[in-house]
Design an enzyme around this catalytic site. Structure first.
Site, PDB file in Angstrom:
ATOM      1  N   PRO A 281      36.929  36.453  48.830  1.00 58.75           N
ATOM      2  CA  PRO A 281      36.558  35.041  49.028  1.00 58.75           C
ATOM      3  C   PRO A 281      37.734  34.142  48.645  1.00 58.75           C
ATOM      4  CG  PRO A 281      35.505  35.933  47.059  1.00 58.75           C
ATOM      5  CD  PRO A 281      36.177  37.083  47.725  1.00 58.75           C
ATOM      6  N   ASP A 457      41.938  34.844  45.057  1.00 52.29           N
ATOM      7  CA  ASP A 457      40.701  35.603  45.227  1.00 52.29           C
ATOM      8  C   ASP A 457      39.694  35.122  44.186  1.00 52.29           C
ATOM      9  OD1 ASP A 457      38.667  37.471  45.372  1.00 52.29           O
ATOM     10  OD2 ASP A 457      39.988  39.206  45.528  1.00 52.29           O
ATOM     11  N   HIS A 458      38.630  34.470  44.651  1.00 54.05           N
ATOM     12  CA  HIS A 458      37.678  33.848  43.722  1.00 54.05           C
ATOM     13  C   HIS A 458      36.795  34.877  43.010  1.00 54.05           C
ATOM     14  CE1 HIS A 458      36.147  30.457  41.808  1.00 54.05           C
ATOM     15  NE2 HIS A 458      35.775  29.708  42.825  1.00 54.05           N
ATOM     16  N   ARG A 459      36.882  36.143  43.394  1.00 53.62           N
ATOM     17  CA  ARG A 459      36.135  37.168  42.673  1.00 53.62           C
ATOM     18  C   ARG A 459      36.682  37.356  41.265  1.00 53.62           C
ATOM     19  NH1 ARG A 459      36.624  42.227  46.610  1.00 53.62           N
ATOM     20  NH2 ARG A 459      38.758  41.435  46.540  1.00 53.62           N
TER      21      ARG A 459
END
Length: 487
Positions: A281, A457-459
């Site tokens: 994401p 990467d929003h993870r």
């Protein structure tokens, strides 16, 4: 006499260059049939999904034939050139020639069948001879028929020969010899996407390996059978089924459109970008900054005796700024391990630099960039860029990256929303540096301004962490002295 002549022919197969690639395109042949070659001589240049590589031949002899013309994409493990090594023939060539015969239309069928008997007797001889010392990733001394028994010890060479012949004649025998159809991972994925059961596919590749063409043929049996059906009524009845497959070809006008095959670097880039965009994401943040002081520093560095002969430009300072920001916020230098459900924080920085080349987009990286001094970083950047533009980037140079910089400003654009390089958690885009009105010390003055964009990467990277990293890079480029206070 014929047997002895054939026994002296060695089939050189497309290697995987030690990187696990599945195919390569033959860019250029350096030899022709009749030429004499020596051990270690480069015979061709191939392009994989990662780099252009020159392939040396691992034995002496005379070129018998070239199996593929330039521009052909060949699967790894497929024979590409036959060399007559008269006087140096051993047991291995006898086993290799018939193994490749089904995939080589140029080989005479009459010569393929009689060799089924020598294959049975030969496997006992190479067992003690071992693997010949050739290039890394090559397996010329061990033919593909010897790798198969490791997956099924009960399978013998005669069984394999019978199975291949049965498959060529129809469908019988394949399930008896092996429980799982032989196919490479990309082919298995293609079959899954098309809804094709590999157990029902008749293989045409070497040693019974299922190819992409086999899967496509199985996915559209009506289209394949239609040309061989003589009844006009039957053809008319099946027209709605075959029409969609033929329509794209019929509507293609070469005068109005150009179709470019997707292969090599473009194919790898497409797969990587799709995988990254729909797996990680993405979040992108932007900041516009005054880099006038950075440009002044660049000019001073160009006059520094320690930087003489090195490429000094704004990218060098930007790279150093990002390395300092990563040092202050090491959690940004990480990757997501989906299988283990872990975040892997790297204690090293392999700094990727996106480079536009005639072959497409390449992202080689500078190994352990965090440990380099500014002159060393400048030298590494210069080598990386020149090597990429000359098409000499090795596959190893594009592996293991942790963070990346893409300088879209060289194309005159202000910024972009970069897609993460697979396996990385952050990428910094640098826009064009332009003279713009800017409030400086309370007055509007012309200043050198650019826009930075950081995708992450929003993870594993929260908005706070991403913002701090981008803010640190911006602060350093506005006040380069922070390279000393923070570095």
């Amino acid at each position: 006499m014929t047997t002895m002549t054939e026994a002296s022919v060695r089939e050189f197969k497309m290697p995987d260059v030690g990187e696990g690639l599945t195919e390569a395109e033959i860019l250029k042949w350096y030899v022709q049939p009749g030429d004499t070659v020596t051990d270690g001589q480069v015979v061709c240049e191939v392009e994989t999904a990662k780099a252009a590589v020159e392939l040396p031949i691992p034995y002496d002899g005379v070129v018998r034939s070239l199996h593929f013309p330039e521009g052909t994409t060949v699967d790894v493990g497929t024979s590409i050139i036959a060399v007559d090594v008269a006087g140096g023939a051993g047991s291995a060539p006898v086993a290799e020639v018939p193994a490749q015969a089904p995939a080589q239309p140029s080989a005479a069928p009459a010569q393929t069948r009689p060799k089924a008997e020598p294959v049975k007797a030969e496997p006992a001889k190479p067992a003690g001879s071992g693997r010949q010392p050739v290039l890394v990733g090559y397996g010329v001394a061990v033919s593909s028929t010897k790798r198969r028994p490791r997956k099924g010890p009960e399978i013998t060479v005669p069984q394999v020969a019978e199975a291949v012949q049965a498959e060529l004649n129809g469908h019988g025998g394949a399930a008896v010899v092996r429980d799982r159809p032989l196919a490479k991972p990309p082919v298995r994925k293609l079959a899954k996407d098309l809804g094709v059961d590999l157990a029902t596919v008749v293989p045409s590749g070497p040693d019974g390996i299922i190819t992409r063409e086999d899967v496509h043929a199985a996915a559209a049996p009506a289209a394949v059978a239609a040309p061989t059906t003589p009844q006009p009524a039957a053809q008319a009845a099946s027209a709605p089924v075959t029409a969609p497959a033929a329509a794209p070809v019929a509507s293609y006008d070469p005068a109005r459109e150009t179709r470019v095959p997707v292969k090599g670097v473009r194919k790898a880039t497409a797969a990587a970008m799709v995988g990254s965009a729909f797996t990680a994401p993405h979040v992108t943040e932007f900041v516009t900054i005054d880099v006038t002081r950075t440009l002044k520093l660049v000019e001073e560095l160009k006059r520094d005796k320690d930087m003489q002969g090195l490429r000094v430009n704004p990218l060098l300072v930007i790279a150093k700024a990002l390395l300092v920001a990563v040092k202050r916020h090491p959690e940004i230098n990480a990757s997501w391990d989906e299988a283990a459900q872990e975040i892997v924080v790297k204690h090293y920085v392999n700094l990727g630099i996106a480079a536009a080349t005639p072959r497409g987009l390449l992202v080689p990286n500078i190994k352990d960039a965090q440990a380099k001094t500014l002159p060393q970083l400048a030298e590494s950047l210069g080598e990386l860029v020149s090597t990429a533009r000359e098409g000499r980037t090795s596959p190893a140079a594009m592996q293991g990256g942790t963070v990346t910089i893409t300088n879209v400003g060289v194309f005159g654009v202000d910024t972009g929303t970069p897609i993460l390089n697979p396996g990385e958690s952050a990428i910094l885009a640098v826009g064009a540096i332009k003279l713009q009105p800017w409030v400086h010390k309370g007055k509007v003055k012309p200043r050198q301004v650019t826009t930075l964009a950081l995708s992450f990467d929003h993870r594993l990277v929260d908005g706070e962490l991403g913002s701090k990293v981008l803010a640190d890079v911006a602060a350093i480029l506005e006040q380069p002295k922070k390279l000393i206070t923070w570095g």
